[in-house]
Design an enzyme around this catalytic site. Structure first.
Site, PDB file in Angstrom:
ATOM      1  N   HIS A 123     -81.881 -76.604  54.231  1.00  0.00           N
ATOM      2  CA  HIS A 123     -81.002 -76.151  55.315  1.00  0.00           C
ATOM      3  C   HIS A 123     -80.404 -77.415  55.944  1.00  0.00           C
ATOM      4  O   HIS A 123     -81.030 -78.474  55.942  1.00  0.00           O
ATOM      5  CB  HIS A 123     -81.882 -75.408  56.328  1.00  0.00           C
ATOM      6  CG  HIS A 123     -81.158 -74.758  57.460  1.00  0.00           C
ATOM      7  ND1 HIS A 123     -80.690 -75.454  58.545  1.00  0.00           N
ATOM      8  CD2 HIS A 123     -80.845 -73.465  57.691  1.00  0.00           C
ATOM      9  CE1 HIS A 123     -80.119 -74.606  59.391  1.00  0.00           C
ATOM     10  NE2 HIS A 123     -80.203 -73.394  58.894  1.00  0.00           N
ATOM     11  N   ASP A 200     -90.614 -78.182  56.271  1.00  0.00           N
ATOM     12  CA  ASP A 200     -89.829 -77.249  57.069  1.00  0.00           C
ATOM     13  C   ASP A 200     -90.344 -75.838  56.769  1.00  0.00           C
ATOM     14  O   ASP A 200     -90.085 -75.288  55.692  1.00  0.00           O
ATOM     15  CB  ASP A 200     -88.341 -77.394  56.692  1.00  0.00           C
ATOM     16  CG  ASP A 200     -87.462 -76.370  57.400  1.00  0.00           C
ATOM     17  OD1 ASP A 200     -88.010 -75.465  58.058  1.00  0.00           O
ATOM     18  OD2 ASP A 200     -86.224 -76.483  57.285  1.00  0.00           O
ATOM     19  N   GLN A 203     -88.813 -70.774  57.068  1.00  0.00           N
ATOM     20  CA  GLN A 203     -88.755 -69.538  56.277  1.00  0.00           C
ATOM     21  C   GLN A 203     -90.090 -69.177  55.648  1.00  0.00           C
ATOM     22  O   GLN A 203     -90.186 -68.148  54.975  1.00  0.00           O
ATOM     23  CB  GLN A 203     -87.687 -69.673  55.165  1.00  0.00           C
ATOM     24  CG  GLN A 203     -86.274 -69.835  55.661  1.00  0.00           C
ATOM     25  CD  GLN A 203     -85.720 -68.584  56.338  1.00  0.00           C
ATOM     26  OE1 GLN A 203     -86.266 -67.488  56.214  1.00  0.00           O
ATOM     27  NE2 GLN A 203     -84.629 -68.750  57.071  1.00  0.00           N
ATOM     28  N   LYS A 226     -87.870 -66.669  64.128  1.00  0.00           N
ATOM     29  CA  LYS A 226     -87.934 -66.175  62.741  1.00  0.00           C
ATOM     30  C   LYS A 226     -89.284 -65.529  62.455  1.00  0.00           C
ATOM     31  O   LYS A 226     -89.527 -65.021  61.375  1.00  0.00           O
ATOM     32  CB  LYS A 226     -87.685 -67.325  61.768  1.00  0.00           C
ATOM     33  CG  LYS A 226     -86.273 -67.897  61.907  1.00  0.00           C
ATOM     34  CD  LYS A 226     -85.835 -68.564  60.652  1.00  0.00           C
ATOM     35  CE  LYS A 226     -84.683 -69.506  60.900  1.00  0.00           C
ATOM     36  NZ  LYS A 226     -83.381 -68.849  60.821  1.00  0.00           N
ATOM     37  N   CYS A 364     -75.712 -72.258  56.025  1.00  0.00           N
ATOM     38  CA  CYS A 364     -76.196 -73.564  56.517  1.00  0.00           C
ATOM     39  C   CYS A 364     -76.784 -74.382  55.374  1.00  0.00           C
ATOM     40  O   CYS A 364     -77.790 -75.097  55.565  1.00  0.00           O
ATOM     41  CB  CYS A 364     -77.236 -73.409  57.619  1.00  0.00           C
ATOM     42  SG  CYS A 364     -76.571 -72.720  59.118  1.00  0.00           S
TER      43      CYS A 364
HETATM   44  N1  PMP Z   1     -84.718 -74.657  58.216  1.00  0.00           N
HETATM   45  C1  PMP Z   1     -84.601 -73.489  57.568  1.00  0.00           C
HETATM   46  C2  PMP Z   1     -85.167 -73.374  56.187  1.00  0.00           C
HETATM   47  C3  PMP Z   1     -83.981 -72.403  58.176  1.00  0.00           C
HETATM   48  O1  PMP Z   1     -83.865 -71.240  57.533  1.00  0.00           O
HETATM   49  C4  PMP Z   1     -83.474 -72.563  59.493  1.00  0.00           C
HETATM   50  C5  PMP Z   1     -82.788 -71.420  60.212  1.00  0.00           C
HETATM   51  N2  PMP Z   1     -81.862 -70.725  59.442  1.00  0.00           N
HETATM   52  C6  PMP Z   1     -83.621 -73.788  60.128  1.00  0.00           C
HETATM   53  C7  PMP Z   1     -84.248 -74.809  59.462  1.00  0.00           C
HETATM   54  C8  PMP Z   1     -83.127 -74.008  61.518  1.00  0.00           C
HETATM   55  O2  PMP Z   1     -83.841 -73.205  62.420  1.00  0.00           O
HETATM   56  P1  PMP Z   1     -83.389 -73.065  63.943  1.00  0.00           P
HETATM   57  O3  PMP Z   1     -81.929 -72.697  63.917  1.00  0.00           O
HETATM   58  O4  PMP Z   1     -84.246 -71.961  64.475  1.00  0.00           O
HETATM   59  O5  PMP Z   1     -83.623 -74.372  64.601  1.00  0.00           O
END
Ligand code: PMP
Length: 405
Positions: A123, A200, A203, A226, A364
């Protein structure tokens, strides 16, 4: 399926509504999940009865709020199987947690000519902060690629690590491909070269039981929203030794021990990294959300979601001329796809007309789009409150939209 999802639906009143005169079918759980009534009630009850700033007052409600906030930290600590509560830092989300490490860790440990390794399936939140750190410190970002089926080529890691590698940042589960990466093995290889690893977990936490001590990761990050908790709250787990060695990220109240104009000394962990008034209501809500899913049982959740994933994938493939991006055997409930030549924005808009919420766009993850030479994807993502009936509705909607083109 191990639990009664009809009862579970009652905990999520938001799902019981119509959108565009159809039953709302929420298949955008990888973007954000819905909150059970228990979390909503906890926040309401707290706001109505107890609200006061934490760590500052000697009055009753300040003490109660502080206790509730620190109790949430204990819940997160147990949930991650962390060794000590001091290793659990509350942030505003995954993005802030990664930025914290990318700034503080790199401030201390990254020098000109050093290297950081990420993967091609990250991401943007796990790319850009490292890129910014590399720019600041004149270091280089290296990338582990993935193959067309969505599998990380982790066997290339050994060749990519050098004596200039300072940290590796890798997603546990890809938000576009659904791939579950072999993070334990990656960490083992990295540690054999004395390189720390940030995972990270944005997910993975909603689907996979996490044991940071067993993984032996150096940092683990995730977001509350999430995992059926509130927005604006997140977690950074870090091994004590790293957190002790890193300088603070933000300066202000709470993160200090003593301030004079000549010199400021910093508070102990975890407060050194929690400047200002934290989102304590969010932390308390997150604690309740974690207790909620632990009550359901992460194993039950995982096997039910796997059943949904298999059912949806098979039915989607049976439509023909539908490309699924990411088809590794080890995958969570995320299906990014392309149907015929229909542009994802058109598909997403038409699905919404039929009451179905999916994500469309670059997700993203521009490098994943570049890998497949596409400008956008459509993504359906599942949670334990989704049903087979909803999958059928989704499949019927895809058929109907296809017949319109
Ligand atoms: N890493 C991953 C794998 C994600 O899916 C996301 C959110 N889509 C993020 C980071 C960023 O998370 P947040 O917007 O809650 O900071």
């Amino acid at each position: 399926m191990g639990f009664n999802y009809q009862n579970i639906r009652k905990d999520f009143p938001i799902l019981d509504q119509q959108v565009n005169l159809r039953p709302w079918t929420y298949l955008d759980n990888a973007a954000t999940s819905q909150r059970p009534i228990q979390v909503i009630e906890k926040i309401r009850e707290f706001s109505v009865l107890t609200n006061a700033n934490i760590h500052r007052g000697t009055h009753t409600h300040a003490i109660r709020t502080t206790e509730a906030y620190e109790n949430a930290r204990e819940i997160v600590k147990d949930f991650l199987h962390a060794k000590e509560r001091e290793e659990v830092i509350f942030t505003h989300g995954t993005t802030e947690s990664i930025n914290l490490v990318a700034w503080s860790f790199c401030e201390k440990f990254l020098s000109e000519g050093d290297e950081i390794i990420v993967t091609e399936m990250e991401h943007h939140a796990n790319i850009v902060p490292w890129q910014m750190a590399c720019e600041r410190h004149h270091a280089t970002l290296k990338v582990i690629p993935f193959s067309d089926n969505g599998e990380l080529k982790s066997e290339l890691l050994t060749a990519l690590i050098s004596d200039r590698t300072r940290i590796i940042a890798v997603t546990h589960v890809s938000n576009t491909l659904g791939t579950v990466n072999p993070v334990k093995e990656i960490i083992r290889v990295a540690h054999s070269h004395n390189v720390p690893v940030l995972i990270d977990g944005a997910q993975s936490v909603p689907h996979i039981s996490i044991d940071v001590q067993d993984l032996d990761c150096d940092f683990f990050v995730f977001s509350g929203h999430k995992i059926y908790g509130p927005t604006g709250i997140g977690v950074l787990y870090g091994k004590r030794a790293w957190l002790e060695a890193m300088p603070p990220f933000l300066g202000g109240g709470e993160m200090i021990e003593r301030v004079t104009f000549e010199k400021t000394t910093y508070n102990e962990l975890p407060y050194k990294f929690e400047a200002g008034t934290p989102h304590y209501v969010g932390a308390i809500g997150l604690g309740t959300a974690i207790q909620y899913i632990l009550n359901l049982g992460l194993d039950h959740i995982a096997s039910y979601e796997h059943h949904l994933l298999t059912e949806a994938s098979e039915k989607m493939k049976a439509l023909g001329n539908l490309q699924i991006f990411g088809e590794t055997p080890s995958k969570t409930g995320v299906i990014s796809f392309q149907l015929d030549q229909i542009h994802p924005f058109d598909l997403g808009t038409l699905l919404d007309q039929l009451g179905i919420a999916v994500r469309t766009g670059r997700l993203c993850a521009d490098p994943v789009m570049d890998h497949y030479h596409v400008t956008a994807m459509t993504r359906a993502s599942f949670a334990f409150y989704n049903t087979s009936e909803e999958i059928d509705r989704f499949i019927e909607a895809l058929k109907r939209i296809r017949s319109m083109f």
